[in-house]
Design an enzyme around this catalytic site. Structure first.
Site, PDB file in Angstrom:
ATOM      1  N   ARG A 169       0.801  -1.236   0.000  1.00  0.00           N
ATOM      2  CA  ARG A 169       0.000   0.000   0.000  1.00  0.00           C
ATOM      3  C   ARG A 169       0.835   1.289   0.000  1.00  0.00           C
ATOM      4  NH1 ARG A 169      -3.210  -3.400  -1.163  1.00  0.00           N
ATOM      5  NH2 ARG A 169      -5.172  -3.830  -0.074  1.00  0.00           N
ATOM      6  N   SER A 218     -10.477   0.432   3.108  1.00  0.00           N
ATOM      7  CA  SER A 218      -9.870   0.018   4.378  1.00  0.00           C
ATOM      8  C   SER A 218      -9.227   1.214   5.057  1.00  0.00           C
ATOM      9  CB  SER A 218      -8.789  -1.037   4.130  1.00  0.00           C
ATOM     10  OG  SER A 218      -9.381  -2.188   3.592  1.00  0.00           O
ATOM     11  N   GLU A 300      -4.180   3.474   6.521  1.00  0.00           N
ATOM     12  CA  GLU A 300      -4.038   3.260   5.070  1.00  0.00           C
ATOM     13  C   GLU A 300      -4.629   4.477   4.335  1.00  0.00           C
ATOM     14  OE1 GLU A 300      -4.941  -0.623   3.558  1.00  0.00           O
ATOM     15  OE2 GLU A 300      -5.722   0.178   1.680  1.00  0.00           O
TER      16      GLU A 300
HETATM   17  C1  LIG Z   1     -15.375   1.324  -1.318  1.00  0.00           C
HETATM   18  C2  LIG Z   1     -13.867   1.334  -1.449  1.00  0.00           C
HETATM   19  C3  LIG Z   1     -13.173   0.149  -1.630  1.00  0.00           C
HETATM   20  C4  LIG Z   1     -11.776   0.142  -1.754  1.00  0.00           C
HETATM   21  N1  LIG Z   1     -11.128  -1.038  -1.937  1.00  0.00           N
HETATM   22  C5  LIG Z   1      -9.790  -1.060  -2.093  1.00  0.00           C
HETATM   23  C6  LIG Z   1      -9.085  -2.297  -2.314  1.00  0.00           C
HETATM   24  O1  LIG Z   1      -9.656  -3.359  -2.403  1.00  0.00           O
HETATM   25  N2  LIG Z   1      -7.738  -2.249  -2.440  1.00  0.00           N
HETATM   26  C7  LIG Z   1      -7.046  -1.081  -2.369  1.00  0.00           C
HETATM   27  O2  LIG Z   1      -5.810  -1.107  -2.503  1.00  0.00           O
HETATM   28  N3  LIG Z   1      -7.680   0.093  -2.146  1.00  0.00           N
HETATM   29  C8  LIG Z   1      -9.031   0.144  -2.011  1.00  0.00           C
HETATM   30  N4  LIG Z   1      -9.670   1.334  -1.784  1.00  0.00           N
HETATM   31  C9  LIG Z   1      -8.883   2.574  -1.614  1.00  0.00           C
HETATM   32  C10 LIG Z   1      -8.662   3.387  -2.895  1.00  0.00           C
HETATM   33  O3  LIG Z   1      -9.677   3.142  -3.857  1.00  0.00           O
HETATM   34  C11 LIG Z   1      -7.288   3.084  -3.512  1.00  0.00           C
HETATM   35  O4  LIG Z   1      -6.247   3.446  -2.622  1.00  0.00           O
HETATM   36  C12 LIG Z   1      -7.091   3.854  -4.823  1.00  0.00           C
HETATM   37  O5  LIG Z   1      -5.934   3.364  -5.445  1.00  0.00           O
HETATM   38  C13 LIG Z   1      -6.975   5.375  -4.638  1.00  0.00           C
HETATM   39  O6  LIG Z   1      -7.057   5.967  -5.918  1.00  0.00           O
HETATM   40  P1  LIG Z   1      -7.594   7.463  -6.096  1.00  0.00           P
HETATM   41  O7  LIG Z   1      -7.526   7.795  -7.536  1.00  0.00           O
HETATM   42  O8  LIG Z   1      -8.905   7.633  -5.446  1.00  0.00           O
HETATM   43  O9  LIG Z   1      -6.470   8.261  -5.299  1.00  0.00           O
HETATM   44  P2  LIG Z   1      -6.662   9.426  -4.201  1.00  0.00           P
HETATM   45  O10 LIG Z   1      -7.437   8.909  -3.054  1.00  0.00           O
HETATM   46  O11 LIG Z   1      -7.173  10.660  -4.855  1.00  0.00           O
HETATM   47  O12 LIG Z   1      -5.141   9.648  -3.761  1.00  0.00           O
HETATM   48  C14 LIG Z   1      -4.449   8.631  -3.069  1.00  0.00           C
HETATM   49  C15 LIG Z   1      -2.950   8.930  -3.142  1.00  0.00           C
HETATM   50  O13 LIG Z   1      -2.521   8.788  -4.496  1.00  0.00           O
HETATM   51  C16 LIG Z   1      -1.883   9.986  -4.936  1.00  0.00           C
HETATM   52  N5  LIG Z   1      -2.214  10.177  -6.357  1.00  0.00           N
HETATM   53  C17 LIG Z   1      -3.419  10.029  -6.959  1.00  0.00           C
HETATM   54  N6  LIG Z   1      -3.306  10.280  -8.284  1.00  0.00           N
HETATM   55  C18 LIG Z   1      -1.997  10.617  -8.498  1.00  0.00           C
HETATM   56  C19 LIG Z   1      -1.266  10.989  -9.649  1.00  0.00           C
HETATM   57  N7  LIG Z   1      -1.843  11.094 -10.857  1.00  0.00           N
HETATM   58  N8  LIG Z   1       0.053  11.254  -9.493  1.00  0.00           N
HETATM   59  C20 LIG Z   1       0.648  11.148  -8.289  1.00  0.00           C
HETATM   60  N9  LIG Z   1       0.006  10.807  -7.164  1.00  0.00           N
HETATM   61  C21 LIG Z   1      -1.311  10.535  -7.276  1.00  0.00           C
HETATM   62  C22 LIG Z   1      -2.451  11.098  -4.050  1.00  0.00           C
HETATM   63  O14 LIG Z   1      -1.543  12.186  -3.966  1.00  0.00           O
HETATM   64  C23 LIG Z   1      -2.581  10.360  -2.736  1.00  0.00           C
HETATM   65  O15 LIG Z   1      -1.309  10.308  -2.125  1.00  0.00           O
HETATM   66  C24 LIG Z   1     -11.058   1.365  -1.678  1.00  0.00           C
HETATM   67  C25 LIG Z   1     -11.769   2.569  -1.513  1.00  0.00           C
HETATM   68  C26 LIG Z   1     -13.153   2.569  -1.394  1.00  0.00           C
HETATM   69  C27 LIG Z   1     -13.882   3.871  -1.250  1.00  0.00           C
END
Ligand SMILES: Cc1cc2nc3c(=O)[nH]c(=O)nc-3n(C[C@H](O)[C@H](O)[C@H](O)COP(=O)(O)OP(=O)(O)OC[C@H]3O[C@@H](n4cnc5c(N)ncnc54)[C@H](O)[C@@H]3O)c2cc1C
Length: 315
Positions: A169, A218, A300
């Site tokens: 993660r 999570s 996380e």
């Molecule tokens: C219902 C639900 C279920 C989920 N299930 C899982 C799961 O099974 N497994 C899992 O790993 N996660 C899960 N997640 C968490 C989340 O979806 C992941 O961590 C996902 O990868 C975050 O992506 P995001 O685009 O929303 O990033 P954000 O939440 O917007 O950002 C997260 C991080 O990524 C960085 N970031 C985002 N885009 C960029 C970019 N273009 N360049 C540089 N840095 C960037 C941000 O700066 C921040 O540090 C879940 C979330 C929810 C709401």
């Protein structure tokens, strides 16, 4: 922050932009600015011309974020249409960082390439790389070939797995860099079998997780296991939900925040939670888990920005 005046931008620069509308938990104060670049060239121009002292925070779709109630003293960069292409080239899939994981999984499955694990993760490819997102035993790192990013100095660079140093993660990225695309080489399989697996995984999610509630997935990383010598190892087979249950915190609430009764490692906004309610409840869970099991849970969900009442930084 002083008023930003950056000429020749084609994207949209919005001052004082509320971030609560852009996060899954629907909380968070404003960013000083939100920049939505039109394309890679526009992003490079912006980065070059933005004064170096101004902080940049790249944001995906906010599915792993608590933005605190005082907001972010930074320019938030959110990629959109110019960055969401998905291309299949032989056995490889290249996706823009704004492409949704779910879309990438479906398009890869159509082409007989297995990125099914991405289907139930609600984030974007940028967020998947940064968080090394994963589920059902597969991580983003597993089929990763390379990524491209725009640095804070405005240059496009190619990053290898060694550069990103994927861990559970987490990954490494130089401060202010924005990931713009990634290439994967997934295993091959029959499209029908991949689509069937996707349906199974979606059903499993609905059964075990509060998928209809506002959450960020999570809340805490699963704790590292311990080898027979008592040394911490990296297997993470001890589940965070289990130690939260054992500490009696399933269903616990503070203000509008609750540890979901359906899955105790999901922190949810029941309607009117503030970022402070959510973070305070999370910290309370950490304390209770430490008292009952001696385990220090690690967040996380990323928590960013200032609490209300924090001294405002000048600039
Ligand atoms: C219902 C639900 C279920 C989920 N299930 C899982 C799961 O099974 N497994 C899992 O790993 N996660 C899960 N997640 C968490 C989340 O979806 C992941 O961590 C996902 O990868 C975050 O992506 P995001 O685009 O929303 O990033 P954000 O939440 O917007 O950002 C997260 C991080 O990524 C960085 N970031 C985002 N885009 C960029 C970019 N273009 N360049 C540089 N840095 C960037 C941000 O700066 C921040 O540090 C879940 C979330 C929810 C709401």
């Amino acid at each position: 922050m002083n008023t930003l005046n950056i000429p020749d931008l084609r994207g949209r620069l919005t001052p004082d932009r509320a971030l609560s509308e852009l996060t899954w938990l629907r909380v968070g104060g404003p960013a000083d600015y939100l920049f939505q670049p039109a394309d890679i060239e526009d992003l490079c121009t912006f980065m070059r011309r933005l004064p170096q002292k101004v902080a940049v925070f790249p944001m995906g779709v906010g599915s792993n974020l608590i933005v605190r109630d005082g907001g972010l003293r930074a320019v938030v960069i959110r990629l959109g249409r110019g960055f969401n292409g998905i291309e299949i080239d032989g056995d490889q899939v290249t996706a823009g960082a704004a492409a949704l994981d779910a879309h990438v999984a479906r398009k890869a499955a159509d082409a007989g390439l297995d990125l099914t694990f991405l289907r139930t993760i609600p984030g974007s490819i940028g967020g998947a790389l940064r968080m090394n997102a994963g589920c059902y035993g597969t991580y983003t790192a597993d089929h990763f070939v390379s990524a491209q990013a725009v640095t804070r100095a405005g240059e496009v660079v190619t990053l290898t797995a060694d550069d990103l140093n994927f861990r559970y993660r987490q990954s490494d990225l130089s401060p202010g860099s924005v990931l713009i695309s990634a290439t994967f080489a997934p295993p091959k399989a029959e499209p029908e079998a991949l689509h069937a697996r996707i349906e199974e995984q979606l059903a499993k999610r609905d059964e075990t997780q509060p998928t209809k509630d506002r959450s960020a997935g999570s809340t805490f990383r699963n704790p590292a296991g311990f080898s027979s010598t008592g040394k911490a190892d990296d297997v993470h087979d001890l589940k965070a939900w289990k130690v939260i249950d054992d500490a009696g915190m399933r269903g616990a609430t503070i203000g509008g925040a609750q540890m979901s009764p359906k899955h105790s490692n999901f922190l949810i906004n029941t309607g009117a939670a503030t970022a402070d309610d959510l973070e305070t409840l999370g910290e309370e869970v950490r304390k209770k888990v430490y008292a009952s099991s001696g385990i220090r849970l690690e967040w996380e969900i990323m928590r960013v920005g200032e609490k209300l009442g924090d001294p405002v930084s000048q600039g």
